[in-house]
Design a protein around this motif. Sequence first.
Motif, PDB file in Angstrom:
ATOM      1  N   THR A 217     -50.568 -47.990  21.562  1.00  0.00           N
ATOM      2  CA  THR A 217     -49.540 -48.197  22.645  1.00  0.00           C
ATOM      3  C   THR A 217     -49.041 -47.042  23.358  1.00  0.00           C
ATOM      4  OG1 THR A 217     -47.777 -48.481  21.018  1.00  0.00           O
ATOM      5  CG2 THR A 217     -48.829 -50.690  21.579  1.00  0.00           C
ATOM      6  N   LEU A 218     -48.968 -46.138  22.797  1.00  0.00           N
ATOM      7  CA  LEU A 218     -48.420 -44.655  23.058  1.00  0.00           C
ATOM      8  C   LEU A 218     -49.866 -44.161  23.937  1.00  0.00           C
ATOM      9  CD1 LEU A 218     -46.985 -43.142  20.045  1.00  0.00           C
ATOM     10  CD2 LEU A 218     -45.975 -43.843  21.955  1.00  0.00           C
ATOM     11  N   ARG A 219     -50.862 -44.402  23.314  1.00  0.00           N
ATOM     12  CA  ARG A 219     -52.124 -43.824  24.041  1.00  0.00           C
ATOM     13  C   ARG A 219     -52.261 -44.464  25.523  1.00  0.00           C
ATOM     14  NH1 ARG A 219     -57.402 -45.803  21.683  1.00  0.00           N
ATOM     15  NH2 ARG A 219     -56.712 -47.713  22.987  1.00  0.00           N
ATOM     16  N   ASP A 220     -52.141 -46.024  25.548  1.00  0.00           N
ATOM     17  CA  ASP A 220     -52.606 -46.932  26.596  1.00  0.00           C
ATOM     18  C   ASP A 220     -51.383 -46.946  27.627  1.00  0.00           C
ATOM     19  OD1 ASP A 220     -54.924 -47.288  25.485  1.00  0.00           O
ATOM     20  OD2 ASP A 220     -54.589 -49.099  24.689  1.00  0.00           O
ATOM     21  N   ASN A 221     -50.309 -46.966  26.952  1.00  0.00           N
ATOM     22  CA  ASN A 221     -49.060 -47.012  28.007  1.00  0.00           C
ATOM     23  C   ASN A 221     -48.161 -45.992  28.024  1.00  0.00           C
ATOM     24  OD1 ASN A 221     -50.012 -49.827  27.832  1.00  0.00           O
ATOM     25  ND2 ASN A 221     -48.843 -50.461  26.108  1.00  0.00           N
ATOM     26  N   VAL A 222     -48.289 -44.946  27.456  1.00  0.00           N
ATOM     27  CA  VAL A 222     -47.433 -43.643  27.887  1.00  0.00           C
ATOM     28  C   VAL A 222     -48.491 -42.803  28.600  1.00  0.00           C
ATOM     29  CG1 VAL A 222     -46.192 -41.911  26.830  1.00  0.00           C
ATOM     30  CG2 VAL A 222     -45.949 -44.133  26.207  1.00  0.00           C
ATOM     31  N   ILE A 223     -49.457 -42.139  27.838  1.00  0.00           N
ATOM     32  CA  ILE A 223     -50.407 -41.229  28.345  1.00  0.00           C
ATOM     33  C   ILE A 223     -51.327 -41.890  29.643  1.00  0.00           C
ATOM     34  CG2 ILE A 223     -52.223 -39.676  27.854  1.00  0.00           C
ATOM     35  CD1 ILE A 223     -51.224 -39.610  24.900  1.00  0.00           C
TER      36      ILE A 223
END
Length: 245
Positions: A217-223
Amino acid sequence: MNNPDIILALLKTTAPFHVLPESVQKSLVDLMTRFTFSKEALIYRQGITDIDGVDLIYKGQYETFFLDTVENKRSIEIHESPYCFGGISVLLNRKKALKSVMVKKGTIIYRLPRKDFIELCNVNEEFFHFFTNAFGRKMLEEEFSHFVKSPASFEESYYAADQLYSRKIDNIIYKDIVSIAYNTPIYEVAKTMSQNKVSCIFITEKDHIVGYATDMTLRDNVIGKQINVTQAIGFCHGQSHRQYL
């Protein structure tokens, strides 16, 4: 008789098999066994029935539920194609069915043997974490967590799962659940996950778990969405018991 095209199409649309390379998907086709249920039946009973493999629903329906002390159905869910049943039970419940399952008449499933499923988990981390993340999400549900009797330790579960990862590492260190306050900046959340070497972190408010975040979720929705990392992880606060970001 198995139809390779049908099985391959099912693998391509059923999570988490859809994340596997096509070459791996094709290698699974001949391992799958077709089962057709001619009548409605209770095919799995929670905590009693051994799980011989994971079931991919091709046609029909699985009704999953817990049976309480007076045999009433609780936490009922209806599953249709595409759906995979049994992965969490194999990995995290000593190979015993986590929930009871009533199969609808005319249902057709394809089953991948337990040993081949565990081998997939050994070699594909994203595939493996689909089930551990799903279990974490379900444990946030009050009724689900009420009925689930967790194993004495994760070590016991992994040994029950044919010593998952035993060929990849010599020793497994089991950690406590890592959590962080909902008003913590996103970059601090990522830093805490890195320091604790975890792929999932639980979000708390006033000592209660209200959600969670994962590496993906950090990869897809932040970065991926270029979110400001100084923003609090709980910016979507108010929708409790959910995946953050």
